[in-house]
Enzyme design. Structure first.
Site, short mmCIF file in Angstrom:
data_model
loop_
_atom_site.label_atom_id
_atom_site.label_comp_id
_atom_site.label_asym_id
_atom_site.label_seq_id
_atom_site.Cartn_x
_atom_site.Cartn_y
_atom_site.Cartn_z
N ARG A 112 34.35 -7.67 1.34
CA ARG A 112 33.61 -6.53 0.92
C ARG A 112 32.47 -7.40 0.12
O ARG A 112 31.24 -6.81 -0.48
CB ARG A 112 34.58 -5.69 0.17
N ASP A 127 39.61 -11.10 -6.01
CA ASP A 127 38.10 -11.15 -5.94
C ASP A 127 37.44 -10.34 -7.03
O ASP A 127 36.19 -10.90 -7.32
CB ASP A 127 37.80 -10.57 -4.40
N ASP A 128 37.89 -9.51 -7.72
CA ASP A 128 37.26 -8.78 -8.75
C ASP A 128 37.38 -9.44 -9.98
O ASP A 128 36.45 -9.55 -10.80
CB ASP A 128 38.01 -7.43 -8.79
N ARG A 143 47.59 -12.21 -10.57
CA ARG A 143 46.28 -12.25 -11.44
C ARG A 143 46.17 -12.74 -12.79
O ARG A 143 45.15 -13.53 -13.08
CB ARG A 143 46.22 -10.79 -11.59
N ASP A 194 37.29 1.36 -3.64
CA ASP A 194 38.68 1.06 -2.92
C ASP A 194 38.87 2.41 -2.00
O ASP A 194 38.18 3.57 -2.31
CB ASP A 194 39.74 0.95 -4.02
N GLN A 237 35.51 -0.97 1.46
CA GLN A 237 36.23 -1.78 2.43
C GLN A 237 37.66 -0.92 2.82
O GLN A 237 38.10 -0.30 2.02
CB GLN A 237 36.91 -3.20 1.72
N ASP A 292 41.25 4.12 -1.49
CA ASP A 292 42.16 5.09 -2.11
C ASP A 292 41.88 5.77 -3.31
O ASP A 292 42.53 6.52 -3.98
CB ASP A 292 43.55 4.61 -1.99
#
Lengths: 330, 330
Positions: free
Chosen positions: A133, A243-244, A292, A149, A70, A151
């Site tokens: 994603r 999301d993870d 989180r 990711d 993504q 990056d």
């Protein structure tokens, strides 16, 4: 008798000669035809036909993986990473989830710089959402997904090894970034990494999640993700985060085991400081970690329990880069 | 009325007094008895009764292991190691395979230095054979066996961790010493360690065996070992070597997977130079490694094929001794 043909009347000799020469000519033509058929076909300047023919349909599903990446506001990093990831062994296809709403995908650039080892599909998104994603993309043909990711640079050796490990643990998220939750006396959970107290008895640390921003997991989990309670999507959309963590909850509930298997990376790099865009990623937001922890508690609420399990298994590649990684005094 | 008892006739007063004092005495005795019952029992100098009572029959089979240690001519090391190993968490019992034929077992010494945390059984052998340790001992009550050479010291942390790993891979030999075989163009195999060429494509190393002299494995394999072709026993007896290679062949054939899972030890030591006996172990014999290559080829012959499989999975304990073992630049 043939030595005397000049004595025969002209007409008779003519016919015989005609037949003879006809037979000879026909034989010669047949021989020439046979020789022509046996000659190699003329090669042209471009790649031989053989390589440009589409491969016989193999079984990509089992021994290859699809990279899903993504991207938002870091197209320079995206293109740099695509050059690297397109060449990873066992990669089947790349799916780029284009979160730059309203901006054209760099498809022309990509095509003009072809040919490429694998196909890349740009999935244009209508809303810039973190969970974009996690769609069940129809272009996905492999059992395995590699999610990265935009990056993060992981070396080819690390990826090839981690893929082989995933093949031995296909139910779990096999990746390079471990995290954990801990329980506090109040029953409220906190999210974090090694800086948090170990959940065990002072005998090493434990992890209970493996982040999907650098991990392999089974594509079936993308299908499962579409069937989660609405509150999960609302949470991810509200925070543009987690999301993870939600995926780890899903996997843990599904398997009854620890959701992830941590593979220690030899060479993993974060490229975010290299971007021209000045955009530095969600995890720099002040509230990122608190969010989180908030997500962990909300998810426990939504799923009516804490499904995450601890593990302390750390996997490395035997003898890589060299035998020093396993030698001892014995 | 009681104030006037001195006026009553002596006999009547005597009887009343007698009754009264009897009642008082009985009441006092009852009170004393009650107090005595409530007093804590007198502690003696040794361990409290509670701890010396045998534990309620638990389930040793699943969450404990039996240490099997064969010993020859190194009783000083044996006793030193028993002091260490007797205290390992989850240890159920120790079986010492006594290969010192004709020599008395140090049972009296052991008992005189009791009590001990676990029972130790000394199995006297009639012949000094390497494969004596691979008998299916009736004293074995646990599913897991920890087999250790009598000169090898592995830390408690390593053992506790490796046991937890074995519980996740119960079909395989989970241990600290990896070895491999390689194939040569002639089809003849060679046995060795990291110094041999990698079987793969230059991408790290592989192992195909985990030696049983420092490993956990399922006790069922001792039962299986009794059912092998005679030629296997003959080979081990001929060489006084290779019982561990034979076990790896057995496990690999059985599972169709790699026979072992390598756990990288943090603290493993060879104590053989510390022995008073001057005896220095079989692996110092000149022909030791050549013999092991010989064994690999003989076993391939006996089993009609090469069942050993390669693995490059190396397992370590996450965050032990500290988080430095998994930190990276991310």
């Amino acid at each position: 008798r043939y030595f005397h043909f000049c004595k025969l009347p002209g007409r008779v000799m003519g016919i015989r000669l005609l037949r003879f020469t006809s037979v000879v000519i026909i034989v010669l033509l047949l021989v020439a035809g046979a020789l022509t058929a046996l000659l190699p076909s003329i090669k042209d300047d471009k790649m031989p036909n053989l390589k440009r023919e589409p491969k016989a349909p193999s079984q990509p599903a089992l021994d290859a993986f699809t990279l899903i990446m993504q991207t938002y506001n870091r197209t320079d990093l995206l293109l740099k990473l695509l050059n690297h990831y397109q060449a990873i062994p066992h990669l089947h296809k790349v799916i780029v989830v284009w979160n730059n709403v309203g901006e054209k995908v760099p498809e022309d650039t990509w095509n003009s710089l072809g040919p490429h080892p694998v196909p890349v599909v740009f999935k244009v998104q209508t809303v810039n959402r973190m969970r974009n994603r996690l769609q069940n993309f129809p272009e996905l043909e492999t059992k395995a997904v590699l999610m990265m990711d935009d990056d993060t640079l992981v070396s080819a050796h690390d990826l090839a090894f981690a893929f082989s490990v995933w093949q031995q643990f296909p139910e779990q998220i096999v990746g390079f970034v471990p995290r954990k939750h801990i329980s506090t006396p109040s029953g409220i959970y906190t999210y974090g990494s090694f800086e948090l107290q170990s959940p065990g008895s002072g005998n090493g640390d434990q992890y209970s999640m493996v982040l999907i921003g650098a991990a392999f997991f089974h594509s079936g989990y993308l299908e499962d993700f579409q069937k989660q309670p609405e509150a999960v999507y609302a949470l991810i959309d509200e925070t543009q985060n987690c999301d993870d963590i939600a995926m780890n909850f899903l996997v843990a509930k599904n398997t009854g085991k620890s959701s992830g298997v941590f593979v220690k990376p030899v060479d993993i790099r974060n490229l975010e400081k290299d971007t021209n865009s000045g955009y530095s990623g969600m995890w720099h937001r002040a509230e990122h970690l608190l969010q989180r922890s908030y997500c962990v508690n909300k998810l426990v609420n939504i799923y009516d329990g804490m499904p995450l399990k601890y593990s302390n298994i750390m996997i490395s590649q035997f003898g890589f880069p060299n035998y020093a990684n396993h030698k001892n005094k014995m």
